[in-house]
Enzyme design. Structure first.
Site, PDB file in Angstrom:
ATOM      1  N   CYS A 140       0.827  -1.216   0.061  1.00 36.62           N
ATOM      2  CA  CYS A 140       0.012   0.065  -0.211  1.00 36.62           C
ATOM      3  C   CYS A 140       0.697   1.196  -0.063  1.00 36.62           C
ATOM      4  O   CYS A 140       1.845   1.230   0.714  1.00 36.62           O
ATOM      5  CB  CYS A 140      -0.857   0.078   1.033  1.00 36.62           C
ATOM      6  SG  CYS A 140      -1.956  -1.331   1.208  1.00 36.62           S
TER       7      CYS A 140
ATOM      8  N   ASN B 116      -1.714   2.270   5.359  1.00 42.57           N
ATOM      9  CA  ASN B 116      -0.728   1.364   4.980  1.00 42.57           C
ATOM     10  C   ASN B 116      -0.415   0.456   6.528  1.00 42.57           C
ATOM     11  O   ASN B 116       0.159   1.122   7.312  1.00 42.57           O
ATOM     12  CB  ASN B 116       0.504   1.800   4.515  1.00 42.57           C
ATOM     13  CG  ASN B 116       1.739   0.599   4.364  1.00 42.57           C
ATOM     14  OD1 ASN B 116       1.496  -0.462   3.998  1.00 42.57           O
ATOM     15  ND2 ASN B 116       2.827   1.248   4.269  1.00 42.57           N
ATOM     16  N   GLY B 117      -0.811  -0.848   6.318  1.00 46.41           N
ATOM     17  CA  GLY B 117      -0.371  -1.560   7.575  1.00 46.41           C
ATOM     18  C   GLY B 117      -1.519  -2.657   7.717  1.00 46.41           C
ATOM     19  O   GLY B 117      -2.309  -2.950   6.963  1.00 46.41           O
TER      20      GLY B 117
ATOM     21  N   GLU C 124      17.929 -17.449  -6.722  1.00 43.23           N
ATOM     22  CA  GLU C 124      17.567 -16.145  -7.355  1.00 43.23           C
ATOM     23  C   GLU C 124      17.077 -16.085  -8.856  1.00 43.23           C
ATOM     24  O   GLU C 124      15.931 -15.547  -9.121  1.00 43.23           O
ATOM     25  CB  GLU C 124      18.606 -15.130  -7.266  1.00 43.23           C
ATOM     26  CG  GLU C 124      18.238 -13.515  -7.800  1.00 43.23           C
ATOM     27  CD  GLU C 124      17.196 -12.777  -7.048  1.00 43.23           C
ATOM     28  OE1 GLU C 124      16.696 -13.228  -6.267  1.00 43.23           O
ATOM     29  OE2 GLU C 124      16.734 -11.964  -7.922  1.00 43.23           O
TER      30      GLU C 124
ATOM     31  N   LYS D 263      13.146 -15.108  -9.516  1.00 49.77           N
ATOM     32  CA  LYS D 263      12.732 -14.268 -10.644  1.00 49.77           C
ATOM     33  C   LYS D 263      11.717 -14.908 -11.732  1.00 49.77           C
ATOM     34  O   LYS D 263      10.647 -14.226 -12.200  1.00 49.77           O
ATOM     35  CB  LYS D 263      14.085 -13.647 -11.375  1.00 49.77           C
ATOM     36  CG  LYS D 263      14.524 -12.420 -11.737  1.00 49.77           C
ATOM     37  CD  LYS D 263      14.447 -11.373 -10.749  1.00 49.77           C
ATOM     38  CE  LYS D 263      13.667 -11.346  -9.360  1.00 49.77           C
ATOM     39  NZ  LYS D 263      14.374 -10.627  -8.383  1.00 49.77           N
TER      40      LYS D 263
ATOM     41  N   GLU E  11       8.121 -15.213 -10.122  1.00 51.58           N
ATOM     42  CA  GLU E  11       7.899 -14.237  -9.719  1.00 51.58           C
ATOM     43  C   GLU E  11       7.182 -13.186 -10.859  1.00 51.58           C
ATOM     44  O   GLU E  11       5.927 -12.755 -10.738  1.00 51.58           O
ATOM     45  CB  GLU E  11       8.762 -13.254  -9.182  1.00 51.58           C
ATOM     46  CG  GLU E  11       8.568 -12.036  -8.408  1.00 51.58           C
ATOM     47  CD  GLU E  11       9.765 -11.521  -7.647  1.00 51.58           C
ATOM     48  OE1 GLU E  11      10.984 -11.650  -8.114  1.00 51.58           O
ATOM     49  OE2 GLU E  11       9.461 -10.527  -6.682  1.00 51.58           O
TER      50      GLU E  11
ATOM     51  N   HIS F 140      19.688 -35.990  -4.903  1.00 53.17           N
ATOM     52  CA  HIS F 140      19.110 -36.604  -3.759  1.00 53.17           C
ATOM     53  C   HIS F 140      17.594 -36.416  -3.856  1.00 53.17           C
ATOM     54  O   HIS F 140      16.805 -36.382  -2.848  1.00 53.17           O
ATOM     55  CB  HIS F 140      19.566 -35.677  -2.416  1.00 53.17           C
ATOM     56  CG  HIS F 140      21.180 -36.103  -2.127  1.00 53.17           C
ATOM     57  ND1 HIS F 140      21.557 -37.200  -1.727  1.00 53.17           N
ATOM     58  CD2 HIS F 140      22.058 -35.400  -2.444  1.00 53.17           C
ATOM     59  CE1 HIS F 140      22.797 -37.214  -1.727  1.00 53.17           C
ATOM     60  NE2 HIS F 140      23.381 -36.139  -2.233  1.00 53.17           N
TER      61      HIS F 140
ATOM     62  N   LYS G 192       5.852  -4.332  -3.737  1.00 48.81           N
ATOM     63  CA  LYS G 192       7.328  -4.214  -3.703  1.00 48.81           C
ATOM     64  C   LYS G 192       7.854  -4.099  -2.350  1.00 48.81           C
ATOM     65  O   LYS G 192       8.928  -4.973  -1.945  1.00 48.81           O
ATOM     66  CB  LYS G 192       7.600  -2.605  -4.402  1.00 48.81           C
ATOM     67  CG  LYS G 192       9.114  -2.546  -4.538  1.00 48.81           C
ATOM     68  CD  LYS G 192       9.875  -3.152  -5.233  1.00 48.81           C
ATOM     69  CE  LYS G 192      11.210  -2.825  -5.475  1.00 48.81           C
ATOM     70  NZ  LYS G 192      12.034  -3.965  -6.075  1.00 48.81           N
TER      71      LYS G 192
END
Ligand code: M6R
Length: 618
Positions: A2, A102-103, A493, A497, A500, A516, A613
């Protein structure tokens, strides 16, 4: 998570500036957007589900035009589905108070029940409406002017448990009132002769002013043109320091690229150089951080490092572990910040908790480092936002100079974190005598000369090679990213990506772990990207490529190990560098491959579904 904005201007129309602020903050959440403004003494609201463009259409009726004060919100839904009615701002029963938030209000259900029993009715499913109605009701008990509203805010919020950054717009008996209050999530304010402005982050303020004030937890701020009054949790008027923001308003544009993510990928040569160049002292083969941070006394007092972070930032932390252990010989552990608090961590004497975070506002990372401090650790950070909560709570900080990162998928912030981690590892190693002057000079020379190698990965030809790889594999059923040693977290990473932004199932795995378990997944429908740099583990990783091929899997070799390219089905070459620096280079083609796969699938690259974000709630 938010974004909120607010403004009270001396003349003109407040709404265009609020819309512009929301457009900059939209990366914080994009489930809905809304604005409240005071027009001729009346509080009016427009709000719409979906992107900001929907709100802009709703504003075309001109009903909110011409006001001097307003607040705005861009939402990442926590309580209640994305809908017009659940969008912020929310209002109290009097119609004289509007709130953006926001929260999370953790005890909202209890408060809502009490309000319902007292005769209130609710329009939405949100926790924020509870806040709006509670403030409004408490205000009615306190009076009808601005002083009464501020008392009411303190009283009402005193009953709330949770995290919030809120802006309140009200029409009071003595005029229009714009207030902001913070407990947890960030809130930045600034004033000029032309107005008073508030925003969830500095990006929303830089079009108006570069002099900003970060509110502290418990602060209540009143904003008017040219005037800011802040009272602290005790109700005393306080002067919070004002800071100059280095970021330029143009930094928040797309700069001609179709997506922020692509722009930010292409910024990496500058970002990596900016993060390291002024800190490298080749004469002494050492690193000098601003203000003497991480000096010999500090570094020599470290017995152990506990790295904390989330998502991409934690992947940088995992690479930092290899670097610090490998170069400085210090024991290093890492943990998901979101898990650290929910085990029983043992913090040994001499521990430094190292938070790695782009935003400096991630709730889990802040929470974990606060706990580490309570348990006796000293707190340091690698962070991209000067003035953020994480920086303010750290004894020593390495600022990454990535500039604002708007794309939800972190790219340039990650490689800047890796660069900072190399600098930190060298600094500790030089201070503790585990690295000679010549060794330091050699690695730092390589780092200071990395720019052309980074640029070579971003030429049209290199980008085209990643696009070809993306085209070849976009239809794969799943992706496995493999890496070993310092390049294992690069594989993690790479997989993150892809998940996402392209919504494709991908797993990052330590190459040696493949047999394994995950090897059972290998078949022609599975694309296996193997990250391999020349160095001591290259040969072993090559064996993994052979093992995948032997089972009919499709392999793509990414890195500088030519022998891997020779055996893989296809490859994306990366220039040679020191193994310690190879994650910086190897990451870039993986970012581009994900970008192109997302493009092929028609995904909303800068605003992937369900994400925000800055994750400022737990
Ligand atoms: O602001 P932070 O670096 O603390 O954020 C941590 C994560 O939320 C973040 O890295 C996230 O994983 C990114 N969206 C990944 O691209």
């Amino acid at each position: 998570m938010c974004g909120i904005v607010g403004a009270y201007v001396a003349s003109g129309d407040v709404v265009p500036g609020l819309v512009q602020g929301l457009s900059v903050l939209e990366y914080r959440g994009y489930d809905s957007a809304g604005i409240a403004a005071v027009i001729d003494g009346e509080l009016r609201v427009r709000k719409r589900r979906g992107r900001l463009s929907n709100l802009e259409e709703a504003l075309e009726d001109g009903g909110l035009s011409g006001g001097l004060a307003g607040i705005g919100h861009t939402r990442w839904a926590t309580h209640g589905v994305p809908s017009d009615v659940n969008s912020h701002p929310h209002q109290g029963a009097s119609g004289r108070v509007a709130v953006v938030h926001n929260g999370i209000i953790e005890n909202y259900a209890l408060l809502k029940r009490e309000l319902l029993e007292g005769g209130e009715s609710f329009l939405s499913e949100t926790d924020t409406e509870v806040l709006a109605r509670l403030i409004d009701q408490t205000w009615a008990e306190e009076g009808t002017d601005q002083a009464a509203l501020m008392r009411a805010m303190r009283r009402a919020l005193g009953r709330v448990s949770g995290y919030y950054a809120i802006a309140v717009l009200a029409t009071t008996d003595d005029g229009t009132c714009l207030l902001a209050m913070r407990q947890g999530p960030p809130l930045v304010v600034g004033t000029t002769e032309d107005g008073g402005f508030l925003s969830s982050d500095v990006l929303g303020l830089v079009p108006h002013t570069r002099q900003v004030v970060y509110l502290e937890d418990g602060d209540l701020a009143q904003l008017e043109p040219g005037r800011l009054t802040v009272t602290d949790a005790a109700g005393d008027v306080v002067e919070r320091p004002s800071r100059e923001v280095e970021w330029d308003p143009s930094d928040s544009g797309r700069g001609g690229y179709p997506h922020y993510m692509l722009k930010e990928i292409h910024e990496q040569p500058d970002v990596i150089e900016r993060t390291c160049i002024d800190r490298i002292d080749l004469a002494s083969g050492d690193v000098r951080f601003e203000g003497g941070a991480f000096d010999d006394a500090f570094c020599n007092s470290i017995e152990r490092i506990q790295i904390l972070g989330c998502g991409t930032a934690l992947h940088a932390g995992q690479i930092a572990r290899y670097l610090i252990e490998g170069l400085a010989g210090l024991p290093v552990e890492f943990d998901f910040a979101s898990e650290f608090r929910y085990r029983s961590p043992r913090v040994a004497p001499g521990t430094v908790a190292l938070a790695i975070t782009q935003s400096g506002e991630t709730a889990d990372t802040l929470g974990a480092t606060r706990l580490a401090r309570e348990l006796g650790a000293r707190v340091a950070s690698i962070c991209n936002v000067a003035g953020s909560s994480q920086v303010r709570e750290s004894e020593a900080t390495i600022l990454t100079h990535a500039g604002p990162e708007i794309g939800v998928a972190s790219t340039k912030a990650f490689t800047a974190q890796l660069t900072a981690a190399v600098l930190l590892a060298v600094r500790i190693a030089r201070s503790r005598g585990t690295m000679s002057e010549d060794e330091g000079r050699a690695l730092l020379t390589e780092l200071s000369e990395l720019r052309p190698k980074v640029e070579s990965l971003l030429t049209q030809e290199s980008v085209a090679r990643t696009r070809d790889a993306a085209r070849t594999h976009a239809g794969a059923r799943g992706f496995l990213f493999l890496g070993r040693g310092v390049n294992f977290p690069v594989a993690l990473e790479g997989a993150l990506k892809l998940k996402e932004i392209a919504y494709v199932h991908a797993e990052g795995y330590a190459a040696g772990e493949m047999k394994h378990g995950p090897i059972a997944l290998i078949d022609p429908g599975m694309a296996v990207l193997v990250v391999n740099a020349e160095g001591p583990v290259a040969e072993k990783t090559r064996s993994n490529i052979e093992q995948v091929k032997a089972r009919g899997g499709v392999t793509v070799s990414v890195g500088s190990d030519g022998a891997s390219h020779a055996i893989a089905d296809s490859y994306v070459p990366v220039p040679r560098t020191s193994e310690w620096l190879s994650p910086i280079l190897n990451t870039i083609p993986l970012q581009l491959i994900s970008y192109h796969i997302a493009e092929i699938h028609g995904c909303d690259i800068d605003k992937p579904r369900n994400l925000a974000k800055s994750v400022t709630v737990e």
